[in-house]
Design a protein around this motif. Structure first.
Motif, PDB file in Angstrom:
ATOM      1  N   ASN A   1       0.662  -1.014   0.062  1.00 39.60           N
ATOM      2  CA  ASN A   1      -0.067   0.013   0.012  1.00 39.60           C
ATOM      3  C   ASN A   1       0.713   1.228   0.108  1.00 39.60           C
ATOM      4  OD1 ASN A   1      -2.393  -1.217   0.178  1.00 39.60           O
ATOM      5  ND2 ASN A   1      -2.003  -1.632   2.391  1.00 39.60           N
ATOM      6  N   LEU A   2       0.605   2.056  -0.776  1.00 37.34           N
ATOM      7  CA  LEU A   2       1.221   3.466  -1.104  1.00 37.34           C
ATOM      8  C   LEU A   2       0.233   4.441  -0.927  1.00 37.34           C
ATOM      9  CD1 LEU A   2       3.878   2.810  -4.231  1.00 37.34           C
ATOM     10  CD2 LEU A   2       4.373   2.915  -1.535  1.00 37.34           C
ATOM     11  N   ILE A   3       0.265   5.368   0.114  1.00 37.73           N
ATOM     12  CA  ILE A   3      -0.566   6.167   0.422  1.00 37.73           C
ATOM     13  C   ILE A   3      -0.057   7.699   0.669  1.00 37.73           C
ATOM     14  CG2 ILE A   3      -2.443   6.763   2.115  1.00 37.73           C
ATOM     15  CD1 ILE A   3      -2.698   3.939   2.927  1.00 37.73           C
ATOM     16  N   ALA A   4      -0.732   8.810  -0.286  1.00 35.43           N
ATOM     17  CA  ALA A   4      -0.067   9.995  -0.029  1.00 35.43           C
ATOM     18  C   ALA A   4      -1.233  10.794   0.084  1.00 35.43           C
ATOM     19  CB  ALA A   4       0.527  10.253  -1.260  1.00 35.43           C
ATOM     20  N   VAL A   5      -1.160  11.485   1.383  1.00 38.03           N
ATOM     21  CA  VAL A   5      -2.359  12.590   1.734  1.00 38.03           C
ATOM     22  C   VAL A   5      -1.659  13.530   2.368  1.00 38.03           C
ATOM     23  CG1 VAL A   5      -4.374  12.853   3.290  1.00 38.03           C
ATOM     24  CG2 VAL A   5      -3.956  10.359   2.653  1.00 38.03           C
ATOM     25  N   PHE A   6      -1.923  14.543   1.243  1.00 38.56           N
ATOM     26  CA  PHE A   6      -1.333  15.910   1.469  1.00 38.56           C
ATOM     27  C   PHE A   6       0.211  15.826   1.402  1.00 38.56           C
ATOM     28  CE2 PHE A   6      -5.506  16.948   3.149  1.00 38.56           C
ATOM     29  CZ  PHE A   6      -5.787  18.066   2.444  1.00 38.56           C
ATOM     30  N   GLY A   7       0.852  14.907   0.826  1.00 38.01           N
ATOM     31  CA  GLY A   7       2.262  14.761   0.843  1.00 38.01           C
ATOM     32  C   GLY A   7       2.306  13.831  -0.471  1.00 38.01           C
ATOM     33  N   GLY A   8       3.655  13.053  -0.517  1.00 37.12           N
ATOM     34  CA  GLY A   8       4.228  11.855  -1.470  1.00 37.12           C
ATOM     35  C   GLY A   8       4.463  10.835  -0.944  1.00 37.12           C
ATOM     36  N   ALA A   9       4.322   9.673  -1.937  1.00 32.24           N
ATOM     37  CA  ALA A   9       4.714   8.342  -1.718  1.00 32.24           C
ATOM     38  C   ALA A   9       5.544   7.751  -2.931  1.00 32.24           C
ATOM     39  CB  ALA A   9       3.763   7.428  -1.268  1.00 32.24           C
ATOM     40  N   THR A  10       6.602   7.337  -2.791  1.00 29.68           N
ATOM     41  CA  THR A  10       7.518   6.560  -3.799  1.00 29.68           C
ATOM     42  C   THR A  10       7.879   5.368  -3.627  1.00 29.68           C
ATOM     43  OG1 THR A  10       8.421   8.983  -4.350  1.00 29.68           O
ATOM     44  CG2 THR A  10       9.655   7.338  -5.507  1.00 29.68           C
ATOM     45  N   ARG A  11       7.784   4.497  -4.929  1.00 28.58           N
ATOM     46  CA  ARG A  11       8.394   3.297  -4.721  1.00 28.58           C
ATOM     47  C   ARG A  11       9.271   3.039  -5.976  1.00 28.58           C
ATOM     48  NH1 ARG A  11      10.726  -0.521  -2.530  1.00 28.58           N
ATOM     49  NH2 ARG A  11       9.541  -2.263  -1.601  1.00 28.58           N
TER      50      ARG A  11
ATOM     51  N   PHE B   1      -3.000   5.209  -3.671  1.00 29.84           N
ATOM     52  CA  PHE B   1      -4.067   5.973  -3.021  1.00 29.84           C
ATOM     53  C   PHE B   1      -3.455   7.475  -2.740  1.00 29.84           C
ATOM     54  CE2 PHE B   1      -6.573   8.220   0.116  1.00 29.84           C
ATOM     55  CZ  PHE B   1      -7.819   8.326  -0.494  1.00 29.84           C
ATOM     56  N   ALA B   2      -3.861   8.463  -3.795  1.00 22.50           N
ATOM     57  CA  ALA B   2      -3.345   9.907  -3.628  1.00 22.50           C
ATOM     58  C   ALA B   2      -4.560  10.815  -3.517  1.00 22.50           C
ATOM     59  CB  ALA B   2      -2.512  10.198  -4.885  1.00 22.50           C
ATOM     60  N   LEU B   3      -4.538  11.525  -2.309  1.00 24.80           N
ATOM     61  CA  LEU B   3      -5.616  12.484  -1.931  1.00 24.80           C
ATOM     62  C   LEU B   3      -4.765  14.011  -1.645  1.00 24.80           C
ATOM     63  CD1 LEU B   3      -8.342  13.544  -1.021  1.00 24.80           C
ATOM     64  CD2 LEU B   3      -7.859  12.680   1.277  1.00 24.80           C
ATOM     65  N   PHE B   4      -4.855  14.933  -2.306  1.00 25.55           N
ATOM     66  CA  PHE B   4      -4.075  16.005  -2.389  1.00 25.55           C
ATOM     67  C   PHE B   4      -2.568  15.682  -2.100  1.00 25.55           C
ATOM     68  CE2 PHE B   4      -8.436  17.409  -0.964  1.00 25.55           C
ATOM     69  CZ  PHE B   4      -8.609  18.375  -1.993  1.00 25.55           C
TER      70      PHE B   4
ATOM     71  N   VAL C   1       1.975   9.891  -5.832  1.00 22.20           N
ATOM     72  CA  VAL C   1       2.346   8.701  -5.680  1.00 22.20           C
ATOM     73  C   VAL C   1       3.096   8.249  -6.964  1.00 22.20           C
ATOM     74  CG1 VAL C   1       1.971   6.148  -5.459  1.00 22.20           C
ATOM     75  CG2 VAL C   1       0.578   7.695  -4.030  1.00 22.20           C
ATOM     76  N   GLU C   2       4.310   7.991  -6.820  1.00 19.61           N
ATOM     77  CA  GLU C   2       5.339   7.489  -7.882  1.00 19.61           C
ATOM     78  C   GLU C   2       5.587   6.004  -7.703  1.00 19.61           C
ATOM     79  OE1 GLU C   2       9.607   8.677 -10.080  1.00 19.61           O
ATOM     80  OE2 GLU C   2       8.863   9.786  -8.278  1.00 19.61           O
ATOM     81  N   ILE C   3       5.367   5.331  -8.871  1.00 17.17           N
ATOM     82  CA  ILE C   3       5.735   4.011  -9.014  1.00 17.17           C
ATOM     83  C   ILE C   3       6.542   3.779 -10.231  1.00 17.17           C
ATOM     84  CG2 ILE C   3       4.780   1.704  -8.851  1.00 17.17           C
ATOM     85  CD1 ILE C   3       2.381   2.606  -7.608  1.00 17.17           C
ATOM     86  N   ASP C   4       7.963   3.340  -9.878  1.00 16.05           N
ATOM     87  CA  ASP C   4       8.933   3.167 -10.958  1.00 16.05           C
ATOM     88  C   ASP C   4       9.041   1.627 -10.919  1.00 16.05           C
ATOM     89  OD1 ASP C   4      10.930   3.104 -12.822  1.00 16.05           O
ATOM     90  OD2 ASP C   4      11.560   5.016 -12.026  1.00 16.05           O
ATOM     91  N   LEU C   5       8.816   0.899 -12.033  1.00 12.66           N
ATOM     92  CA  LEU C   5       8.829  -0.299 -12.185  1.00 12.66           C
ATOM     93  C   LEU C   5      10.230  -0.756 -12.920  1.00 12.66           C
ATOM     94  CD1 LEU C   5       5.455  -1.679 -12.531  1.00 12.66           C
ATOM     95  CD2 LEU C   5       6.732  -1.511 -10.650  1.00 12.66           C
TER      96      LEU C   5
ATOM     97  N   VAL D   1      -1.295   9.810  -9.509  1.00 11.15           N
ATOM     98  CA  VAL D   1      -0.510   8.634  -9.545  1.00 11.15           C
ATOM     99  C   VAL D   1       0.233   8.630 -10.772  1.00 11.15           C
ATOM    100  CG1 VAL D   1      -0.477   6.026  -9.219  1.00 11.15           C
ATOM    101  CG2 VAL D   1      -2.191   7.634  -7.854  1.00 11.15           C
ATOM    102  N   GLU D   2       1.703   8.443 -10.638  1.00 13.26           N
ATOM    103  CA  GLU D   2       2.503   8.227 -11.958  1.00 13.26           C
ATOM    104  C   GLU D   2       3.121   6.735 -11.914  1.00 13.26           C
ATOM    105  OE1 GLU D   2       5.922  10.476 -14.326  1.00 13.26           O
ATOM    106  OE2 GLU D   2       5.618  11.077 -12.435  1.00 13.26           O
ATOM    107  N   ILE D   3       2.923   6.173 -12.641  1.00 12.68           N
ATOM    108  CA  ILE D   3       3.441   4.836 -12.966  1.00 12.68           C
ATOM    109  C   ILE D   3       4.375   4.906 -14.079  1.00 12.68           C
ATOM    110  CG2 ILE D   3       3.010   2.226 -13.140  1.00 12.68           C
ATOM    111  CD1 ILE D   3       0.461   3.166 -12.125  1.00 12.68           C
ATOM    112  N   LYS D   4       5.711   4.286 -14.021  1.00  7.06           N
ATOM    113  CA  LYS D   4       6.541   3.911 -15.121  1.00  7.06           C
ATOM    114  C   LYS D   4       6.722   2.409 -15.219  1.00  7.06           C
ATOM    115  CE  LYS D   4       8.687   8.634 -14.327  1.00  7.06           C
ATOM    116  NZ  LYS D   4       9.900   9.162 -13.975  1.00  7.06           N
ATOM    117  N   VAL D   5       6.982   1.982 -16.366  1.00  6.13           N
ATOM    118  CA  VAL D   5       7.062   0.509 -16.571  1.00  6.13           C
ATOM    119  C   VAL D   5       8.384   0.452 -17.654  1.00  6.13           C
ATOM    120  CG1 VAL D   5       4.829  -0.195 -16.099  1.00  6.13           C
ATOM    121  CG2 VAL D   5       5.557   0.105 -18.353  1.00  6.13           C
ATOM    122  N   PRO D   6       9.033  -0.673 -17.748  1.00 11.09           N
ATOM    123  CA  PRO D   6       9.909  -1.013 -18.972  1.00 11.09           C
ATOM    124  C   PRO D   6       9.506  -0.914 -20.246  1.00 11.09           C
ATOM    125  CG  PRO D   6      10.317  -2.550 -16.879  1.00 11.09           C
ATOM    126  CD  PRO D   6       9.119  -1.680 -16.716  1.00 11.09           C
TER     127      PRO D   6
END
Length: 221
Positions: free
Chosen positions: A103-113, A126-129, A132-136, A157-162
């Motif tokens: 679970n990646l949760i960003a509420v008035f902030g950021g979360a990165t994987r 889950f992004a509320l204000f 979230v960045e997910i880089d695969l 929510v931003e997702i990057k894949v190969p």
């Protein structure tokens, strides 16, 4: 106390969930079904965007079935069977299924994987204000099919894949954007990343990152 208040506090529905059942650990499928009910309630105008955001956040933090039930107690339940599983092991010799979702949760902030990490079969973002960045692109795929359940409410929510990974989408944008650059990998054994969920006054974006490829489609850390 008026009649509507008494109805909301009625213990009838609680009686349907025995104490033993309420104490059961909630599965990813349980959380997804609850989130689907909330999404339909939002679309029908039964709950506000603020109520939806609060409840969805609680859904993905819930650990037991009993914690999920109050979130939809005042909503009609759809009469339909549970959805079939959409994932299968990429390499059964690596690790058995059933591992918990991330679970990646960003509420008035950021979360990165990002970086070198083992991708679970399911990731909830889950992004509320917030964002979230997910880089695969440097991740290790131990399952052939990966599901990312992305929810963006006044956030992103931003997702990057190969480049050589199949990318699919089943998401929806509601006064927001759900943009997934769908692509099919030429290699039939390539991992499949499915991005599902919705965006409300926010955005979900998923696309291949140019120049980034999985050198070994069955890579192990």
């Amino acid at each position: 106390m008026d009649e509507s208040s008494r109805e909301k506090r009625s213990p009838v529905k609680l009686e349907k969930t025995a104490p033993a059942e309420a104490a059961l650990r909630a599965s990813d499928a349980d959380r997804d079904r609850t989130a689907d009910i909330l999404r339909e309630a939002l679309g029908e105008g039964r709950i506000t965007a603020e109520e939806h955001a609060e409840r969805v956040g609680a859904v993905y933090e819930a650990r037991t079935v009993g914690e999920l039930e109050p979130l939809i107690r005042d909503l009609p339940l759809p009469d339909r069977p549970a959805p079939a599983a959409v994932t299968r092991p990429y390499d059964a010799s690596v690790r058995p299924g059933g591992e918990p979702a991330e679970n990646l949760i960003a509420v008035f902030g950021g979360a990165t994987r990002k970086g070198r990490w083992r991708v679970p079969r399911r990731t909830n973002a889950f992004a509320l204000f917030g964002g979230v960045e997910i880089d695969l692109t440097e991740a290790v795929f131990e399952q052939r099919e990966i599901v990312i359940n992305a929810t963006a409410i006044f956030g992103g929510v931003e997702i990057k894949v190969p480049e050589n990974v199949t990318l699919r989408s089943t998401g929806t944008g509601i006064f927001g954007g759900f943009e997934v650059k769908v692509s099919e990998a030429p290699d039939e054994g390539a991992p499949v990343v499915t991005v599902m969920g919705f965006a409300i006054f926010g955005g979900v974006e998923a696309k291949p990152k140019r120049g980034k490829r999985l050198r070994n489609l069955r890579a192990r850390a």
